[in-house]
Scaffold this active site. Structure first.
Site: not given
Ligand code: 13P
Ligand code: G3H
Ligand code: ZN
Length: 314
Positions: A87-88, A139, A216-218, A259-260
């Protein structure tokens, strides 16, 4: 079933109008809770690991815990398709480490860079990943919120431009694209009413037919989970997530991955706070980590239904 890429999963998700849940993991109980939910609901899974998670739990631990969970699922008669996703990923090096280290999918998040630089970086990762059988999420556009303790203010966020999205996908060869349409990371997504730019999403879907999009951010930041945290000593005020109806709506279109993370954090923290508040003499970690794992399972079951991916592992 060994780990899979998301290619076939996304094809099915697109055709059958659902989205696959992508859940962030940091430790054993989170992984176990997610797998218990997926087994119960016969749902495919994307397990995602951030740079922060790799640092906290170590890449090798997480991989082995996930492999063990796949074996346990199989032993219980459920052969779940599971994607292991970075992720990211913020640069080529972290993507390379994960590709070389057994991940089947990586995200290169070049969204903070100018368009041409984002294209160059994404293409570099695609060129390394594809010959090794790994898929790449990119992204375009920038979400507000918090990732790895870096805060992106709303004024620095920007929605995805549909015209640029088409050019970006064509020039990079990425396999899926995270779009910014009004969601943000964390528990404080909206000040007033929740609003997503579905018009923009429709335009992106139109210029990229059949192409998997990612939200993302869902997290929905369910009020009942926030209430449990606050009832037992928490102080989470003014939080607001994406309504579940909007997540379902997006999942029915081109959004194939949702993503959650925040919702899992809330569920886990509420369960632990409750044990601490009700049994202050308790100091056996299993007594609070077991309810935390169960809370993760329940919130994931709820998500799998919202996304429409329950029953899609068979
Ligand atoms: P939330 O903060 O909404 O759960 O999003 C998580 C996310 O996008 C991880 O990449
Ligand atoms: O997008 C971010 C995810 O919620 C992951 O969070 O980078 O703190 O592990 P984190
Ligand atoms: Zn994200």
């Amino acid at each position: 079933m060994p780990l899979v890429t998301s290619k076939d999963l996304f094809k099915r998700a697109y055709a059958e109008h659902f989205a696959v849940g992508a859940f962030n993991v940091n430790n054993m109980e989170i992984i176990q809770g997610i797998f218990e939910a997926a087994i119960a609901e016969k749902a495919p899974l994307i397990i995602q690991v951030s740079a922060g998670a790799r640092k906290y739990a170590r890449h090798e631990y997480l991989i082995h815990l996930i492999q063990a969970s796949i074996e346990m699922a199989k032993a219980s008669g459920v052969d779940l398709p599971v994607v292991l996703h970075l992720d990211h990923g913020e640069d080529f090096e972290i993507c390379k480490k994960c590709i070389d280290g057994g991940f089947t999918s990586v995200m290169i998040d070049g969204s903070k860079h100018p368009f041409e630089e984002n294209i160059k970086l994404t293409k570099q990762v695609v060129d390394y990943a594809h010959p090794r059988g790994v898929v790449v999420e990119a992204e375009l556009g920038r979400l507000a919120g918090v990732e790895d303790n870096i805060k992106v203010d709303a004024k620095d966020s920007s929605y995805t431009d549909p015209g640029q999205a088409k050019e970006f996908v064509e020039r990079t060869g990425c396999d899926s694209l995270a779009v910014a349409i009004g969601t943000s990371h964390g528990a404080y997504k909206f000040k007033g009413d929740a609003k997503l730019d579905f018009q923009r999403l429709a335009e992106i879907e139109k210029v990229l037919p059949g192409f998997p999009l990612v939200l993302h951010g869902a997290s929905s930041v369910p009020e009942d989970l926030v209430a449990i945290c606050n009832e037992y000593g928490g102080k989470i005020q003014g939080s607001k997530g994406v309504p579940e109806s909007m997540i379902t709506q997006a999942s029915k279109g081109g959004v194939c991955k949702v993503n959650i993370d925040t919702d899992l954090r809330l569920a886990m923290t509420g369960a632990i706070r409750k044990v601490f508040a009700e049994s202050p003499g308790e100091f056996d970690p299993r007594k609070y980590l077991a309810p935390a794992r169960e809370a993760i399972k329940q919130v994931v079951i709820r998500k799998l239904k919202v996304l429409g991916c329950a029953g899609k592992a068979i």
